[in-house]
Design a protein around this motif. Structure first.
Motif, PDB file in Angstrom:
ATOM      1  N   UNK A 194      69.794   4.149  13.565  1.00  0.00           N
ATOM      2  CA  UNK A 194      70.374   3.853  14.877  1.00  0.00           C
ATOM      3  C   UNK A 194      69.407   4.457  15.876  1.00  0.00           C
ATOM      4  N   UNK A 195      68.604   3.602  16.475  1.00  0.00           N
ATOM      5  CA  UNK A 195      67.601   4.045  17.436  1.00  0.00           C
ATOM      6  C   UNK A 195      68.134   3.794  18.838  1.00  0.00           C
TER       7      UNK A 195
ATOM      8  N   UNK B 114      59.505   3.975  12.574  1.00  0.00           N
ATOM      9  CA  UNK B 114      60.640   4.088  11.669  1.00  0.00           C
ATOM     10  C   UNK B 114      61.202   2.720  11.308  1.00  0.00           C
ATOM     11  N   UNK B 115      61.355   1.865  12.314  1.00  0.00           N
ATOM     12  CA  UNK B 115      61.927   0.538  12.064  1.00  0.00           C
ATOM     13  C   UNK B 115      61.022  -0.277  11.145  1.00  0.00           C
ATOM     14  N   UNK B 116      59.721  -0.199  11.376  1.00  0.00           N
ATOM     15  CA  UNK B 116      58.785  -0.933  10.527  1.00  0.00           C
ATOM     16  C   UNK B 116      58.862  -0.469   9.078  1.00  0.00           C
ATOM     17  N   UNK B 117      59.023   0.821   8.892  1.00  0.00           N
ATOM     18  CA  UNK B 117      59.025   1.367   7.536  1.00  0.00           C
ATOM     19  C   UNK B 117      60.364   1.219   6.817  1.00  0.00           C
TER      20      UNK B 117
END
Length: 80
Positions: free
Chosen positions: A15-16, A2-5
């Motif tokens: 917010x992970x 998710x963060x990469x995308x």
């Protein structure tokens, strides 16, 4: 993944990790001070999605559309 995308997007906030309904409402109010600008509020946590939605609505958020998972096998009087 998710963060990469989505991590560099200016109109998506991820917010992970740990959060609470109160912290999520605070983050949304800081990131989007004009609550009327929220088109889609998607809440996907491991439990009590309704608690997060309630905290956001109590803080003044008025999204045009709310997307949450539901558990339809719990009777309404027990789900609240």
């Amino acid at each position: 993944l998710l963060w990469e995308r989505f991590g560099s997007s200016t109109n998506i906030h991820l917010r992970l990790g740990f959060t609470s309904p109160r912290l999520a409402a605070r983050d949304v109010s800081v990131l989007m001070p004009k609550f009327g600008d929220i088109d889609l509020l998607k809440v996907d946590v491991d439990n009590c999605d309704a608690c997060f939605v309630d905290a956001l609505l109590q803080s003044g958020a008025r999204p045009k559309l709310i997307h949450v998972e539901i558990t339809d096998f719990i009777p309404p009087d027990l789900a609240a």
